[in-house]
Design an enzyme around this catalytic site. Structure first.
Site, mmCIF file in Angstrom:
data_model
loop_
_atom_site.group_PDB
_atom_site.id
_atom_site.type_symbol
_atom_site.label_atom_id
_atom_site.label_comp_id
_atom_site.label_asym_id
_atom_site.label_seq_id
_atom_site.Cartn_x
_atom_site.Cartn_y
_atom_site.Cartn_z
ATOM 1 N N ASP A 12 140.988 82.337 72.367
ATOM 2 C CA ASP A 12 140.240 81.886 72.299
ATOM 3 C C ASP A 12 140.029 80.628 72.963
ATOM 4 O O ASP A 12 141.520 80.016 72.730
ATOM 5 C CB ASP A 12 139.399 81.604 70.534
ATOM 6 C CG ASP A 12 138.122 81.777 71.265
ATOM 7 O OD1 ASP A 12 137.305 82.397 71.178
ATOM 8 O OD2 ASP A 12 137.796 81.134 70.685
ATOM 9 N N SER A 13 138.410 79.445 73.335
ATOM 10 C CA SER A 13 139.541 78.629 73.269
ATOM 11 C C SER A 13 139.087 77.653 72.379
ATOM 12 O O SER A 13 139.826 76.765 72.273
ATOM 13 C CB SER A 13 138.178 77.628 73.902
ATOM 14 O OG SER A 13 137.012 77.773 73.222
ATOM 15 N N TYR A 44 136.669 74.648 75.687
ATOM 16 C CA TYR A 44 136.108 74.284 76.881
ATOM 17 C C TYR A 44 134.738 74.679 77.624
ATOM 18 O O TYR A 44 135.083 74.557 79.506
ATOM 19 C CB TYR A 44 136.097 75.652 77.312
ATOM 20 C CG TYR A 44 138.211 76.348 76.730
ATOM 21 C CD1 TYR A 44 138.795 75.096 76.567
ATOM 22 C CD2 TYR A 44 138.812 77.548 77.118
ATOM 23 C CE1 TYR A 44 139.984 75.017 76.499
ATOM 24 C CE2 TYR A 44 140.363 77.217 76.935
ATOM 25 C CZ TYR A 44 141.132 76.110 76.760
ATOM 26 O OH TYR A 44 141.998 76.586 76.045
ATOM 27 N N GLY A 45 133.415 75.024 76.775
ATOM 28 C CA GLY A 45 132.151 74.947 78.100
ATOM 29 C C GLY A 45 132.099 73.731 78.342
ATOM 30 O O GLY A 45 131.201 74.185 79.672
ATOM 31 N N CYS A 75 136.034 84.902 74.444
ATOM 32 C CA CYS A 75 135.272 83.728 75.318
ATOM 33 C C CYS A 75 135.247 84.045 76.328
ATOM 34 O O CYS A 75 135.474 84.180 77.449
ATOM 35 C CB CYS A 75 137.014 83.133 75.131
ATOM 36 S SG CYS A 75 135.939 81.412 75.412
ATOM 37 N N GLU A 154 128.908 75.429 65.402
ATOM 38 C CA GLU A 154 130.478 75.154 63.642
ATOM 39 C C GLU A 154 129.769 73.711 63.199
ATOM 40 O O GLU A 154 130.883 73.882 61.966
ATOM 41 C CB GLU A 154 131.022 74.213 65.556
ATOM 42 C CG GLU A 154 131.759 75.139 66.128
ATOM 43 C CD GLU A 154 133.091 74.329 67.445
ATOM 44 O OE1 GLU A 154 132.692 73.589 67.119
ATOM 45 O OE2 GLU A 154 132.756 76.123 68.146
ATOM 46 N N CYS A 186 128.824 83.957 75.015
ATOM 47 C CA CYS A 186 129.295 82.695 74.110
ATOM 48 C C CYS A 186 129.857 83.628 72.750
ATOM 49 O O CYS A 186 128.873 84.233 72.312
ATOM 50 C CB CYS A 186 128.353 81.604 73.997
ATOM 51 S SG CYS A 186 128.974 80.456 72.670
ATOM 52 N N HIS A 188 130.516 82.111 70.107
ATOM 53 C CA HIS A 188 129.279 81.403 69.092
ATOM 54 C C HIS A 188 128.064 82.202 68.938
ATOM 55 O O HIS A 188 127.220 82.102 67.810
ATOM 56 C CB HIS A 188 129.021 80.370 69.229
ATOM 57 C CG HIS A 188 130.229 79.112 69.029
ATOM 58 N ND1 HIS A 188 131.622 79.296 69.845
ATOM 59 C CD2 HIS A 188 130.701 78.391 67.878
ATOM 60 C CE1 HIS A 188 132.523 78.757 70.243
ATOM 61 N NE2 HIS A 188 131.535 77.326 68.382
HETATM 62 N N1 DGL Z 1 134.615 80.337 73.324
HETATM 63 C C1 DGL Z 1 133.587 79.897 74.433
HETATM 64 C C2 DGL Z 1 132.621 81.058 74.702
HETATM 65 O O1 DGL Z 1 132.517 81.692 74.442
HETATM 66 C C3 DGL Z 1 132.545 78.826 72.837
HETATM 67 C C4 DGL Z 1 133.295 77.301 72.583
HETATM 68 C C5 DGL Z 1 133.554 76.326 73.933
HETATM 69 O O2 DGL Z 1 132.841 76.009 74.730
HETATM 70 O O3 DGL Z 1 135.265 75.996 73.850
HETATM 71 O O4 DGL Z 1 131.978 80.489 75.904
#
Ligand code: DGL
Length: 277
Positions: A12-13, A44-45, A75, A154, A186, A188
């Site tokens: 995951d990011s 990362y988004g 992710c 978050e 996503c 989240h």
């Molecule tokens: N884990 C990323 C996703 O599922 C969300 C958080 C990020 O952008 O780092 O796209």
């Protein structure tokens, strides 16, 4: 029958995939699991696909070196940008959010007008559109980036008026398109699923891509003859462990979680500059 050790890796990011980790442990309670979240470089988004791909490739190498035999990528940023497959890891051992989410959407009865919400990077990758177009050429697909949801989650602002307003703004263009299905692209978004459902309308099917990746991983393990774990060990490795990360991790995991700091850099990439001597 010969036994095969299984260790689940989660890539995951950052900490969003902790929710997927929690779900995987609920579904496969005696699993050995190693989580890698690149909190030093997330989100990362908002990054370019090339950057995400480079970082994710290092994360994959880390998981492989740590013993992961099957890797779940909840992710959507990573799943959309792609990654370089490290030597020794077959592509079929990786279950990603784009393939699993698309597959889950295709199983729905009324898939004609599909909405997608995700981070700007996921939406810019057009990965879900490509996968859907290949599998269901006649379907209309509408995507909308929602950059504010990740920081709101978050920060724990799950039931605040500003969060409700932002989700409404995020899904409104898709509601106007009269989508019948909405893909939550996503990691989240699952924690806001009820709010998203309320804002998009109760007749719209929600497909959570991260949850679909978890479900596919659990199915793959249970259908794998001779698969055994060494004994319920879980490690949660991150590349930064600030107070913010610790707090947000508890929100996503749904309780306390012991985060371990990764060796930095977790895996030296070929493009890293040489160390000064
Ligand atoms: N884990 C990323 C996703 O599922 C969300 C958080 C990020 O952008 O780092 O796209």
């Amino acid at each position: 029958m010969s036994k095969r050790w299984i260790m689940i890796g989660i890539l995951d990011s950052g900490i969003g995939g902790l929710r997927a980790a929690r779900e995987l442990l609920d579904r496969v309670p005696d699993a050995d699991l190693i989580y890698f979240g690149d909190t030093a470089r997330s989100p990362y988004g908002v990054k370019h696909g090339d950057t995400i791909r480079r970082n994710a490739s290092e994360g994959l190498k880390f998981l492989l070196a740590a013993g992961a035999t099957i890797i779940c990528i909840p992710c959507s940023d990573i799943s959309g940008a792609g990654f370089d497959l490290p030597d020794g890891l077959p592509r079929r051992s990786i279950i990603d959010a784009v393939s699993a989410g698309t597959h889950a959407a295709l199983a729905l009865p009324q898939l004609n007008r599909i909405g997608i919400i995700g981070t700007p990077a996921t939406i810019a990758s057009h990965a879900f559109e490509r996968a859907l177009a290949a599998a269901k050429p006649g379907a209309r697909v509408y995507a909308n980036p929602c950059p504010l949801i990740v920081p709101l989650v978050e920060a724990g602002r799950l039931t605040k008026p500003e969060t409700f307003r932002i989700i409404k703004n995020c899904v409104s263009p898709l509601k106007r398109r009269r989508v019948d299905t909405l893909i939550l692209a996503c990691s989240h978004f699952a924690v806001l699923r009820r709010t998203i459902q309320r804002k998009i309308g109760k007749r719209v099917f929600l497909v959570d891509a991260a949850e679909a990746a978890v479900a596919d991983t659990a199915t793959r393990i249970s259908g794998s003859p001779g698969a055994v774990s060494r004994g319920k060990t879980s490690r949660f490795v991150v590349t930064d462990r600030s107070e913010y990360v610790e707090h947000a991790a508890r929100i996503l995991f749904g309780g306390p979680v012991a985060l371990e700091l990764a060796p930095i850099p977790p895996i030296r990439s070929e493009t890293s500059p040489p160390e000064a001597s």
